[in-house]
Design a protein around this motif. Sequence first.
Motif, PDB file in Angstrom:
ATOM      1  N   ALA A 112      -0.058  -6.020  -3.750  1.00  0.00           N
ATOM      2  CA  ALA A 112       0.153  -6.226  -5.184  1.00  0.00           C
ATOM      3  C   ALA A 112      -0.625  -7.425  -5.706  1.00  0.00           C
ATOM      4  O   ALA A 112      -1.060  -7.440  -6.870  1.00  0.00           O
ATOM      5  N   SER A 113      -0.820  -8.438  -4.854  1.00  0.00           N
ATOM      6  CA  SER A 113      -1.539  -9.643  -5.271  1.00  0.00           C
ATOM      7  C   SER A 113      -3.053  -9.520  -5.109  1.00  0.00           C
ATOM      8  O   SER A 113      -3.798 -10.435  -5.463  1.00  0.00           O
ATOM      9  N   GLY A 114      -3.503  -8.407  -4.525  1.00  0.00           N
ATOM     10  CA  GLY A 114      -4.929  -8.200  -4.349  1.00  0.00           C
ATOM     11  C   GLY A 114      -5.510  -8.815  -3.092  1.00  0.00           C
ATOM     12  O   GLY A 114      -6.727  -8.822  -2.901  1.00  0.00           O
ATOM     13  N   GLN A 115      -4.656  -9.307  -2.195  1.00  0.00           N
ATOM     14  CA  GLN A 115      -5.131  -9.908  -0.951  1.00  0.00           C
ATOM     15  C   GLN A 115      -5.596  -8.867   0.058  1.00  0.00           C
ATOM     16  O   GLN A 115      -6.375  -9.167   0.952  1.00  0.00           O
ATOM     17  N   ALA A 116      -5.091  -7.642  -0.079  1.00  0.00           N
ATOM     18  CA  ALA A 116      -5.439  -6.579   0.866  1.00  0.00           C
ATOM     19  C   ALA A 116      -5.279  -5.229   0.186  1.00  0.00           C
ATOM     20  O   ALA A 116      -4.465  -5.079  -0.735  1.00  0.00           O
ATOM     21  N   ASP A 117      -6.067  -4.265   0.643  1.00  0.00           N
ATOM     22  CA  ASP A 117      -5.939  -2.891   0.153  1.00  0.00           C
ATOM     23  C   ASP A 117      -5.173  -2.002   1.130  1.00  0.00           C
ATOM     24  O   ASP A 117      -4.465  -1.090   0.719  1.00  0.00           O
ATOM     25  N   ARG A 118      -5.367  -2.255   2.428  1.00  0.00           N
ATOM     26  CA  ARG A 118      -4.634  -1.487   3.443  1.00  0.00           C
ATOM     27  C   ARG A 118      -4.001  -2.456   4.429  1.00  0.00           C
ATOM     28  O   ARG A 118      -4.693  -3.288   5.024  1.00  0.00           O
ATOM     29  N   VAL A 119      -2.705  -2.311   4.629  1.00  0.00           N
ATOM     30  CA  VAL A 119      -1.975  -3.172   5.565  1.00  0.00           C
ATOM     31  C   VAL A 119      -1.228  -2.301   6.564  1.00  0.00           C
ATOM     32  O   VAL A 119      -0.493  -1.388   6.171  1.00  0.00           O
ATOM     33  N   MET A 120      -1.437  -2.584   7.835  1.00  0.00           N
ATOM     34  CA  MET A 120      -0.666  -1.910   8.876  1.00  0.00           C
ATOM     35  C   MET A 120       0.570  -2.745   9.185  1.00  0.00           C
ATOM     36  O   MET A 120       0.463  -3.949   9.454  1.00  0.00           O
ATOM     37  N   VAL A 121       1.725  -2.110   9.127  1.00  0.00           N
ATOM     38  CA  VAL A 121       2.991  -2.792   9.413  1.00  0.00           C
ATOM     39  C   VAL A 121       3.571  -2.192  10.687  1.00  0.00           C
ATOM     40  O   VAL A 121       3.782  -0.988  10.773  1.00  0.00           O
ATOM     41  N   ILE A 122       3.824  -3.043  11.674  1.00  0.00           N
ATOM     42  CA  ILE A 122       4.293  -2.603  12.986  1.00  0.00           C
ATOM     43  C   ILE A 122       5.608  -3.298  13.313  1.00  0.00           C
ATOM     44  O   ILE A 122       5.757  -4.495  13.080  1.00  0.00           O
ATOM     45  N   GLY A 123       6.541  -2.555  13.846  1.00  0.00           N
ATOM     46  CA  GLY A 123       7.744  -3.139  14.440  1.00  0.00           C
ATOM     47  C   GLY A 123       7.696  -2.889  15.935  1.00  0.00           C
ATOM     48  O   GLY A 123       7.500  -1.745  16.360  1.00  0.00           O
ATOM     49  N   ALA A 124       7.818  -3.943  16.740  1.00  0.00           N
ATOM     50  CA  ALA A 124       7.707  -3.786  18.195  1.00  0.00           C
ATOM     51  C   ALA A 124       8.600  -4.786  18.894  1.00  0.00           C
ATOM     52  O   ALA A 124       8.630  -5.967  18.521  1.00  0.00           O
ATOM     53  N   GLU A 125       9.320  -4.335  19.907  1.00  0.00           N
ATOM     54  CA  GLU A 125      10.253  -5.215  20.627  1.00  0.00           C
ATOM     55  C   GLU A 125      10.357  -4.840  22.100  1.00  0.00           C
ATOM     56  O   GLU A 125      10.272  -3.660  22.458  1.00  0.00           O
ATOM     57  N   THR A 126      10.571  -5.860  22.933  1.00  0.00           N
ATOM     58  CA  THR A 126      10.958  -5.669  24.336  1.00  0.00           C
ATOM     59  C   THR A 126      12.255  -6.457  24.571  1.00  0.00           C
ATOM     60  O   THR A 126      12.266  -7.468  25.277  1.00  0.00           O
TER      61      THR A 126
END
Length: 306
Positions: A112-126
């Motif tokens: 929304a702020s124009g810092q990025a056009d595509r962002v990958m969001v990952i959730g990962a845990e051990t």
Amino acid sequence: MVENAEFEATLDTTDEWIRSRSGIERRHFAEEGETTSSMATAAAKAALSDAGLVADDIDAIIVATSTADLTFPSAATMVQAQLEMTRGFAFDVQAVCAGFVYALCNANALIASGQADRVMVIGAETFSRIMDWTDRSTCVLFGDGAGALILEAQTGAGTSDDRGILATDLNSDGRYKDLLYVDGGVSTQSTGHLRMQGNQVFRHAVEKLAKTATTALERAGLGAEDVDWIVPHQANIRIIQGTAKKMGLSLDNVVVTVQDHGNTSAASIPLALSVGKERGQIKPGDLIVTEAIGGGLAWGAVVLRW
């Protein structure tokens, strides 16, 4: 994959006891040599393939995790390297089980702020690496895993019919730290194990999850009657049922995977989204509410249109 019955040899517990209190039937543990970043990378590659993109199409990677491989650097930069991504930026978000919701909110703000056009969001845990295997009240509940999605900037009409993230709500209250925490860390020079007051967490969870979901819906100009799917943090079937009931929704409107994954903390929502998509439950245009609560206490919700 670890079935409930496997705990019967070492703990005073049974498959029936675990199922009746949590809804969990099995979970997965990382293999020796498998790490949070390696699982996150596998999830990232699957998301890229599903979207028909390559790593350098991504501007930013956010990994939600409480169990990064190292104190530093971030798991996200390790994923960036393993993807051979030569541009953009990467960082971790730590909000325990609410981490994926927090990461989605950050990704949305970057776009929304124009810092990025595509962002990958990952959730990962051990989480299997921080369990006290003598504590039957906690060690049977958690599992390991990773899931990912990609958010992309698009021009919309500015209405609730737009696709993507429509509204968010984040909260925390550090006074409840002792309800769910790990009794160790870098500055205390110990690894520590997960400790939880389950009954107290349950009491806070249903009330706070229903409230944050309702708040996010109101910010989007929507109500519970507009929701196609709740995709909740998969911690306990009783919390999932209680939250849906408090929102006035049927369990038929909830994507439930806790029976197969256990509580995978920040990984549980993206895993559930993936399963819901594979099952054919989640379809383009569906309105989704995803909510989570974790140590901190930290909690929040995101309303999005798939």
